[in-house]
Design an enzyme around this catalytic site. Structure first.
Site, short mmCIF file in Angstrom:
data_model
loop_
_atom_site.label_atom_id
_atom_site.label_comp_id
_atom_site.label_asym_id
_atom_site.label_seq_id
_atom_site.Cartn_x
_atom_site.Cartn_y
_atom_site.Cartn_z
N LYS A 91 0.80 -1.22 0.00
CA LYS A 91 0.00 0.00 0.00
C LYS A 91 0.84 1.27 0.00
O LYS A 91 0.40 2.29 -0.51
CB LYS A 91 -1.03 -0.01 1.13
CG LYS A 91 -0.50 0.22 2.49
CD LYS A 91 -1.57 0.12 3.54
CE LYS A 91 -0.96 -0.31 4.85
NZ LYS A 91 0.25 0.42 5.27
N ARG A 141 -4.45 2.53 12.68
CA ARG A 141 -4.04 1.15 12.82
C ARG A 141 -4.76 0.44 13.97
O ARG A 141 -4.54 -0.73 14.19
CB ARG A 141 -2.54 1.09 13.09
CG ARG A 141 -1.72 0.51 11.95
CD ARG A 141 -0.28 0.47 12.40
NE ARG A 141 0.57 -0.27 11.51
CZ ARG A 141 1.22 0.24 10.46
NH1 ARG A 141 1.05 1.49 10.13
NH2 ARG A 141 2.03 -0.52 9.76
N ARG A 195 11.93 -9.39 1.07
CA ARG A 195 12.38 -8.03 1.37
C ARG A 195 13.53 -8.12 2.37
O ARG A 195 14.52 -7.40 2.27
CB ARG A 195 11.21 -7.24 1.97
CG ARG A 195 11.33 -5.76 1.85
CD ARG A 195 9.97 -5.08 1.84
NE ARG A 195 9.41 -4.94 3.18
CZ ARG A 195 8.26 -4.30 3.45
NH1 ARG A 195 7.56 -3.76 2.50
NH2 ARG A 195 7.82 -4.22 4.69
N ARG A 218 14.85 -2.52 6.10
CA ARG A 218 14.59 -1.86 7.37
C ARG A 218 14.81 -2.83 8.52
O ARG A 218 14.67 -4.02 8.36
CB ARG A 218 13.14 -1.36 7.37
CG ARG A 218 12.97 -0.14 6.52
CD ARG A 218 11.54 0.09 6.09
NE ARG A 218 10.57 -0.43 7.03
CZ ARG A 218 9.26 -0.52 6.73
NH1 ARG A 218 8.84 -0.14 5.55
NH2 ARG A 218 8.43 -0.99 7.61
N ARG A 262 4.54 -8.57 13.45
CA ARG A 262 3.79 -7.45 12.88
C ARG A 262 2.49 -7.94 12.23
O ARG A 262 1.46 -7.29 12.31
CB ARG A 262 4.64 -6.68 11.88
CG ARG A 262 5.79 -5.95 12.54
CD ARG A 262 6.73 -5.37 11.53
NE ARG A 262 6.16 -4.21 10.88
CZ ARG A 262 6.35 -3.89 9.62
NH1 ARG A 262 7.09 -4.66 8.85
NH2 ARG A 262 5.81 -2.82 9.12
P1 ADP Z 1 4.37 -1.18 6.77
O1 ADP Z 1 5.59 -1.94 6.45
O2 ADP Z 1 3.27 -2.04 7.31
O3 ADP Z 1 3.91 -0.29 5.68
P2 ADP Z 1 4.81 1.27 8.28
O4 ADP Z 1 5.96 1.81 7.54
O5 ADP Z 1 3.46 1.86 7.99
O6 ADP Z 1 4.74 -0.30 8.05
O7 ADP Z 1 5.05 1.37 9.87
C1 ADP Z 1 6.20 0.84 10.47
C2 ADP Z 1 5.97 0.68 11.97
O8 ADP Z 1 5.66 1.95 12.56
C3 ADP Z 1 4.79 -0.19 12.35
O9 ADP Z 1 5.11 -1.56 12.38
C4 ADP Z 1 4.42 0.33 13.74
O10 ADP Z 1 5.29 -0.16 14.73
C5 ADP Z 1 4.68 1.81 13.61
N1 ADP Z 1 3.45 2.54 13.23
C6 ADP Z 1 3.19 3.14 12.04
N2 ADP Z 1 1.98 3.70 12.02
C7 ADP Z 1 1.44 3.44 13.24
C8 ADP Z 1 0.17 3.71 13.86
N3 ADP Z 1 -0.79 4.38 13.20
N4 ADP Z 1 -0.02 3.29 15.12
C9 ADP Z 1 0.91 2.62 15.80
N5 ADP Z 1 2.11 2.31 15.28
C10 ADP Z 1 2.38 2.71 14.03
#
Ligand code: ADP
Length: 196
Positions: free
Chosen positions: A13, A88, A127, A134, A145
């Site tokens: 996404k 989230r 990945r 990351r 996760r």
């Molecule tokens: P993804 O790989 O799912 O796209 P993101 O880059 O959106 O992950 O987020 C990385 C991490 O940051 C999440 O695993 C979480 O720990 C934290 N995080 C991001 N957005 C939120 C949120 N809205 N509420 C709580 N934690 C968040």
């Protein structure tokens, strides 16, 4: 156009959010990116966020709601926005609703990316293998996760289904194929003007 993208880790996404933001001419607001910037800054908040995200957990709702409230009060959010990674949890979704009602800026559409769990794990694995990824991309954390996603974030989809805002799209396929589906989902909402 105010939209929210919801989907499990590895659903792609983020990639789609960047493309859609360009197309619509609205800011792409990624809480994951904002948190990574906070970590990179070395601030006290960043240190706490680093420990939480590296364990695959969610940052507390109160912190996230403050961060998003600050971001949405910037002038560019008046153009519309694409939220990626927020809300989230159902508590975040409820807080967002109150926040946007106050600003008279309701959400137009919520798009959920549907991807089977085995495929997600595969994507996250490759990945991780690609290296230089990351810190939260290793397998154990990835599995954590995903678990957190099903427990805490999947209910957000029902929340928006009940509000009548939800459109679900198949997240499988090439970037282009998914992009076309996302476009259609967004266009299915009234009054949407796509920037040419
Ligand atoms: P993804 O790989 O799912 O796209 P993101 O880059 O959106 O992950 O987020 C990385 C991490 O940051 C999440 O695993 C979480 O720990 C934290 N995080 C991001 N957005 C939120 C949120 N809205 N509420 C709580 N934690 C968040």
């Amino acid at each position: 156009m105010r939209s929210v993208l919801v989907g499990p880790p590895g659903a792609g996404k983020g990639t789609q959010a960047v493309l859609l933001a360009k197309e619509l001419g609205v800011p792409h607001i990624s809480t994951g990116e904002m948190l990574r910037e906070s970590i990179a800054s070395g601030s006290e908040l960043g240190k706490r966020v680093k420990a939480i995200t590296e364990a695959g957990n969610l940052v507390p709702d109160g912190t996230m709601i403050d961060i998003i409230a600050g971001r949405l009060s910037k002038s560019d959010a008046a153009l519309g926005f694409i939220l990626d990674g927020f809300p989230r949890t159902v508590a975040q979704a409820e807080a967002l609703k109150v926040l946007l009602e106050k600003k008279d800026m309701p959400i137009d559409v919520v798009v959920a990316f549907v991807v089977p769990e085995d495929i997600l794990l595969g994507r996250i694995q490759s990945r991780a293998k690609a290296g230089g990824g990351r810190a939260d991309d290793n397998l154990e954390v990835a599995a954590k996760r995903l678990k957190v996603y099903w427990e805490q974030t999947a209910p957000v989809i029902s929340f928006y289904r009940d509000s009548g805002l939800l459109v679900e799209i198949d997240g499988l396929g090439t970037i282009d194929e998914v992009r076309v589906r996302l476009d259609k989902a967004v266009r299915s909402r009234k009054g949407v003007k796509i920037k040419q």
